[in-house]
Design a protein around this motif. Sequence first.
Motif, PDB file in Angstrom:
ATOM      1  N   MET A  97      21.136  -2.133  11.000  1.00 33.18           N
ATOM      2  CA  MET A  97      22.301  -2.086  10.522  1.00 33.18           C
ATOM      3  C   MET A  97      22.447  -1.897   8.957  1.00 33.18           C
ATOM      4  N   SER A  98      23.567  -1.089   8.757  1.00 36.04           N
ATOM      5  CA  SER A  98      23.614  -0.921   7.517  1.00 36.04           C
ATOM      6  C   SER A  98      24.538  -2.131   6.745  1.00 36.04           C
ATOM      7  N   LYS A  99      24.621  -1.937   5.549  1.00 32.99           N
ATOM      8  CA  LYS A  99      25.494  -3.135   4.690  1.00 32.99           C
ATOM      9  C   LYS A  99      27.009  -2.811   5.396  1.00 32.99           C
ATOM     10  N   ARG A 100      27.275  -1.714   5.067  1.00 36.90           N
ATOM     11  CA  ARG A 100      28.755  -1.357   5.466  1.00 36.90           C
ATOM     12  C   ARG A 100      29.032  -1.491   6.820  1.00 36.90           C
ATOM     13  N   GLU A 101      28.204  -1.392   7.944  1.00 36.45           N
ATOM     14  CA  GLU A 101      28.643  -1.846   9.271  1.00 36.45           C
ATOM     15  C   GLU A 101      28.519  -3.364   9.400  1.00 36.45           C
ATOM     16  N   ARG A 125      33.833  -8.848   9.364  1.00 34.84           N
ATOM     17  CA  ARG A 125      35.457  -8.838   8.928  1.00 34.84           C
ATOM     18  C   ARG A 125      36.211  -8.999   9.981  1.00 34.84           C
ATOM     19  N   ARG A 126      36.058  -8.204  10.995  1.00 33.93           N
ATOM     20  CA  ARG A 126      36.635  -8.025  12.333  1.00 33.93           C
ATOM     21  C   ARG A 126      36.866  -9.612  12.892  1.00 33.93           C
ATOM     22  N   GLU A 136      35.099  -9.006   1.097  1.00 31.67           N
ATOM     23  CA  GLU A 136      33.934  -8.035   1.397  1.00 31.67           C
ATOM     24  C   GLU A 136      32.808  -8.415   0.447  1.00 31.67           C
ATOM     25  N   ASP A 137      33.134  -8.903  -0.775  1.00 32.54           N
ATOM     26  CA  ASP A 137      31.946  -9.108  -1.658  1.00 32.54           C
ATOM     27  C   ASP A 137      31.008 -10.275  -1.280  1.00 32.54           C
ATOM     28  N   PHE A 138      31.867 -11.109  -0.635  1.00 32.58           N
ATOM     29  CA  PHE A 138      31.058 -12.288  -0.196  1.00 32.58           C
ATOM     30  C   PHE A 138      30.160 -11.911   1.254  1.00 32.58           C
ATOM     31  N   VAL A 139      30.662 -11.273   1.911  1.00 33.95           N
ATOM     32  CA  VAL A 139      29.904 -10.761   3.257  1.00 33.95           C
ATOM     33  C   VAL A 139      28.613  -9.843   2.629  1.00 33.95           C
ATOM     34  N   LEU A 162      25.912 -11.862   1.757  1.00 33.71           N
ATOM     35  CA  LEU A 162      25.047 -12.200   2.660  1.00 33.71           C
ATOM     36  C   LEU A 162      24.111 -11.291   3.248  1.00 33.71           C
ATOM     37  N   TYR A 163      24.414 -10.181   3.326  1.00 34.64           N
ATOM     38  CA  TYR A 163      23.574  -9.206   3.994  1.00 34.64           C
ATOM     39  C   TYR A 163      22.283  -8.732   2.827  1.00 34.64           C
TER      40      TYR A 163
END
Length: 318
Positions: free
Chosen positions: A282-286, A292-293, A300-303, A306-307
């Motif tokens: 899984m990529s960071k964008r995915e 976020r869904r 987005e920065d916080f998520v 996490l990645y």
Amino acid sequence: MGQGLWRVARNQQLQQQAFNENFLNREQGRRLISTSATNLNYRKQIQGGMDIYHLLRARKSKDEQGFINLEMLPPELSFTILSYLNATDLCLASCVWQNLANDELLWQGLCKSTWSHCSIYNKQTPPEFSFRNLYMQLDEGSLTFNANPQEGIEYFMSHGILDDSPKEISKFIFCTRTLNWKKLRIYLDERRDVLDDLVTLHNFSNQFLPNALREFFRHIHAPEERGEYLETLITKFSHRFCSCNPELTTELGLSPDAVYVLCYSLILLSIDLSSPHVKNKMSKREFIRNTRRAAQNISEDFVGHLYDNIYLIGHVAA
């Protein structure tokens, strides 16, 4: 022909002279080092008396060989040496130095270093109480727990080591590392009241969410399969994390439900990145899009952070 033989003889003569000079230089260096070491030891003895090395090499008589008699040393030094022994070696040492190795302070240190919390520590003990006997009981109780958790806890209670209280049992579990984690997981699944008190003993203040989750699962091991027990653990962790970080949850918009979603996302991401069977990682964008869904209020920065944490450090529930 004569000149060639002369050169060969001359070269051999020069090589022999160089070898002799190197040999003499090495011998002189060794003598200087030996002399310096002897003088240094002599200065130490003159200035400060015998150092600890010479003290430990002391003998009852010049002709006696073997280990030093600890009774010849100052008591503080003898106890310091014996404090490095484990229970088995300390029992063996008691065969030679009975008065020293059976000292209650040594056995008390062994008990509290292995089982940091027991109800009996805070009670007034009878005059015949022995920490050496307590160590044997704690060790026997731990072995019993690792075979049958319920019987192990009953053993501790029957010997007055633990009080019949979920809070006392949870403190004992939290401070003990000799319990089998598989048996402990079975016990906590059956005793949810002990699990509740065990969760409250964790302090997640000012910790990054993945690191807090790793600490949580180091004490309370996650089940091998997803199910009701794992959901219970994550739910309890989410509420505890939010209660420990009220300011952080307000700034980032985190709630127990949002933390619950993030924890599940982190676990799934950990499996995805660490599993050799998953070829398309899984990529960071995915990860940001999928997370976020379910938790739309999280930035987005916080998520993304996490990645990065999972990608660099690894699994949160290993």
